[in-house]
Design a protein around this motif. Sequence first.
Motif, PDB file in Angstrom:
ATOM      1  N   HIS A 222       0.847  -1.207   0.000  1.00 52.76           N
ATOM      2  CA  HIS A 222       0.000   0.000   0.000  1.00 52.76           C
ATOM      3  C   HIS A 222       0.882   1.257   0.000  1.00 52.76           C
ATOM      4  CE1 HIS A 222      -3.487  -2.434   2.041  1.00 52.76           C
ATOM      5  NE2 HIS A 222      -2.867  -3.107   1.095  1.00 52.76           N
ATOM      6  N   GLN A 225       0.800   2.987   3.114  1.00 54.17           N
ATOM      7  CA  GLN A 225      -0.574   3.412   3.478  1.00 54.17           C
ATOM      8  C   GLN A 225      -0.613   4.773   4.186  1.00 54.17           C
ATOM      9  OE1 GLN A 225      -3.489   0.344   4.425  1.00 54.17           O
ATOM     10  NE2 GLN A 225      -4.518   1.737   5.847  1.00 54.17           N
ATOM     11  N   THR A 264      -7.510  -0.106   1.736  1.00 52.00           N
ATOM     12  CA  THR A 264      -6.821   0.028   3.023  1.00 52.00           C
ATOM     13  C   THR A 264      -7.057  -1.233   3.852  1.00 52.00           C
ATOM     14  OG1 THR A 264      -8.828   1.099   3.851  1.00 52.00           O
ATOM     15  CG2 THR A 264      -7.033   2.552   3.188  1.00 52.00           C
ATOM     16  N   ARG A 270      -5.559   6.726   4.779  1.00 54.70           N
ATOM     17  CA  ARG A 270      -4.347   6.840   3.960  1.00 54.70           C
ATOM     18  C   ARG A 270      -3.799   8.251   4.161  1.00 54.70           C
ATOM     19  NH1 ARG A 270      -2.543   3.750  -0.618  1.00 54.70           N
ATOM     20  NH2 ARG A 270      -3.755   1.845  -0.829  1.00 54.70           N
TER      21      ARG A 270
END
Length: 285
Positions: A222, A225, A264, A270
Amino acid sequence: MSSQRKKIDLKRITRRSALGVFGIGIPSCIWAAGIEPNLLSITRKDLTLPRWPKALDGFRLAQLTDIHYRPGKDDDLIEKLLRALDEEKPDLITLTGDFVIEDPSSLPELCRELKGLSAPQGIIASPGNHDRWHCSTSQLRREIEGVGMTYLQNQATKLHIKGENLFVNGLDSIWGGHPNPTKAWKGHLKNEPVIALVHEPDPFDELHKNHPLDLQLSGHTHGGQCRVPLVNYRPVKVKFGRKFIYGHFQKNDSQLFVGRGLGTVGPRVRFASMPELVILTLRAS
Ligand SMILES: [Fe+2]
């Protein structure tokens, strides 16, 4: 120090802390929880691949990864994604896993949302660790193939484009499944360019040494993230996603692109790591 002086210092510190919390902390939390997870960024990048056939110069692929679909919360983002793909018109759409977070019932809902996707060379998906932890292989295959996508789990498919064979394979999740590169590379013929969908990025080091590999597409991290901008600090470090966090990497003739993904895990937040649609244009050298 006099007690009067101490009181003044304490007041100053308290005032500055309050300014920090209200001036930076709270707006950042609002941004991270309420705004950034719903934004879509598009990363367009040209990659020159040393073994890429001249006939396929300019081939455009889209990478979607880590959707981690939350029904009712991610629908605006999915709509933006579908609209963007409609405008980008890639030759091939790839999905590198993590369709769900935990609830397997979100998979058919997501597949229904993605049903409208189309690309001349098709849509090819491989699993992520969350998919393998929470869905059975038969469910993944049924739901994903049920809406016209190809599902590859230690398997490969060949695309025939402009007189060239393009070998696309999908490895099972390293963390959540039973990856078997021998099976995933089965049927590969010498000189065929290879695009490998591998959810976790870190096996790139081993895969490129032991198998023909032009481009590995991964997600999983991610992009951190939530990151601290400028210093690039990311608080979450994920297993099998520690070496290659985000972006483009090259080792010898093999390249890796790690996308930030769309969804997520944990809280739906995020920060400085926007949801991302990746569009790669592949160039012959
Ligand atoms: Fe993920």
